[in-house]
Design a protein around this motif. Structure first.
Motif, PDB file in Angstrom:
ATOM      1  N   GLN A  30     -24.497  39.909 -25.807  1.00 27.84           N
ATOM      2  CA  GLN A  30     -24.538  39.840 -27.272  1.00 27.84           C
ATOM      3  C   GLN A  30     -25.508  38.770 -27.748  1.00 27.84           C
ATOM      4  OE1 GLN A  30     -22.947  42.031 -29.455  1.00 27.84           O
ATOM      5  NE2 GLN A  30     -24.435  41.068 -30.807  1.00 27.84           N
ATOM      6  N   ALA A  31     -25.530  37.632 -27.087  1.00 29.38           N
ATOM      7  CA  ALA A  31     -26.459  36.561 -27.466  1.00 29.38           C
ATOM      8  C   ALA A  31     -27.905  37.029 -27.311  1.00 29.38           C
ATOM      9  CB  ALA A  31     -26.201  35.316 -26.628  1.00 29.38           C
ATOM     10  N   ILE A  32     -28.178  37.751 -26.246  1.00 33.88           N
ATOM     11  CA  ILE A  32     -29.526  38.281 -26.017  1.00 33.88           C
ATOM     12  C   ILE A  32     -29.862  39.316 -27.082  1.00 33.88           C
ATOM     13  CG2 ILE A  32     -30.942  39.660 -24.430  1.00 33.88           C
ATOM     14  CD1 ILE A  32     -29.304  38.214 -22.143  1.00 33.88           C
ATOM     15  N   ASP A  33     -28.928  40.217 -27.369  1.00 35.74           N
ATOM     16  CA  ASP A  33     -29.158  41.235 -28.396  1.00 35.74           C
ATOM     17  C   ASP A  33     -29.431  40.600 -29.756  1.00 35.74           C
ATOM     18  OD1 ASP A  33     -28.836  43.245 -26.526  1.00 35.74           O
ATOM     19  OD2 ASP A  33     -26.788  43.736 -27.143  1.00 35.74           O
ATOM     20  N   LEU A  47     -41.380  40.317 -23.451  1.00 30.21           N
ATOM     21  CA  LEU A  47     -40.341  41.052 -24.163  1.00 30.21           C
ATOM     22  C   LEU A  47     -39.800  42.184 -23.288  1.00 30.21           C
ATOM     23  CD1 LEU A  47     -38.764  41.344 -26.782  1.00 30.21           C
ATOM     24  CD2 LEU A  47     -40.610  42.786 -27.652  1.00 30.21           C
ATOM     25  N   ALA A  48     -40.699  42.878 -22.610  1.00 34.46           N
ATOM     26  CA  ALA A  48     -40.275  43.947 -21.701  1.00 34.46           C
ATOM     27  C   ALA A  48     -39.438  43.378 -20.560  1.00 34.46           C
ATOM     28  CB  ALA A  48     -41.491  44.689 -21.153  1.00 34.46           C
ATOM     29  N   ARG A  49     -39.822  42.215 -20.051  1.00 30.80           N
ATOM     30  CA  ARG A  49     -39.056  41.578 -18.970  1.00 30.80           C
ATOM     31  C   ARG A  49     -37.660  41.191 -19.448  1.00 30.80           C
ATOM     32  NH1 ARG A  49     -38.187  39.862 -14.202  1.00 30.80           N
ATOM     33  NH2 ARG A  49     -37.796  37.702 -13.645  1.00 30.80           N
ATOM     34  N   VAL A  50     -37.564  40.616 -20.645  1.00 35.10           N
ATOM     35  CA  VAL A  50     -36.255  40.233 -21.192  1.00 35.10           C
ATOM     36  C   VAL A  50     -35.371  41.471 -21.335  1.00 35.10           C
ATOM     37  CG1 VAL A  50     -35.083  39.419 -23.279  1.00 35.10           C
ATOM     38  CG2 VAL A  50     -37.000  38.125 -22.350  1.00 35.10           C
ATOM     39  N   LYS A  51     -35.932  42.537 -21.880  1.00 36.83           N
ATOM     40  CA  LYS A  51     -35.146  43.762 -22.059  1.00 36.83           C
ATOM     41  C   LYS A  51     -34.714  44.343 -20.716  1.00 36.83           C
ATOM     42  CE  LYS A  51     -37.035  45.050 -26.542  1.00 36.83           C
ATOM     43  NZ  LYS A  51     -37.836  46.035 -27.303  1.00 36.83           N
TER      44      LYS A  51
END
Length: 82
Positions: A30-33, A47-51
């Motif tokens: 949830q924190a990441i979202d 951003l792609a790596r985080v996702k």
């Protein structure tokens, strides 16, 4: 008798820690979202790596691998500056 008691206590501690990790995974996700919803200033590749890390962390959580899930999700959180 003492050995059995020690083994039971160790098992109880292990199960308790697994439960703690299990409950923290959704909070990490949830924190990441929430951070992603605020359009973080990251390169397209970051951003792609985080996702990807977020998706992998969720998959690990669903597979019951909570310690590994938290580890992976923490990588995403660090990239987001959380």
């Amino acid at each position: 008798m003492k050995t059995t008691a020690i083994k039971l206590l160790a098992l109880a501690a292990l199960l308790a820690s697994s439960s703690a990790f299990a409950f923290s995974c959704p909070l990490e996700i949830q924190a990441i979202d929430d951070a992603l919803a605020n359009n973080p200033q990251l390169s397209k590749s970051d951003l792609a790596r985080v996702k990807g890390l977020r998706a992998r962390g969720e998959a690990l959580h669903k597979a019951g691998k909570h310690a590994k899930s938290v580890e992976v999700l923490e990588q995403a959180r660090k990239m987001l500056g959380l």
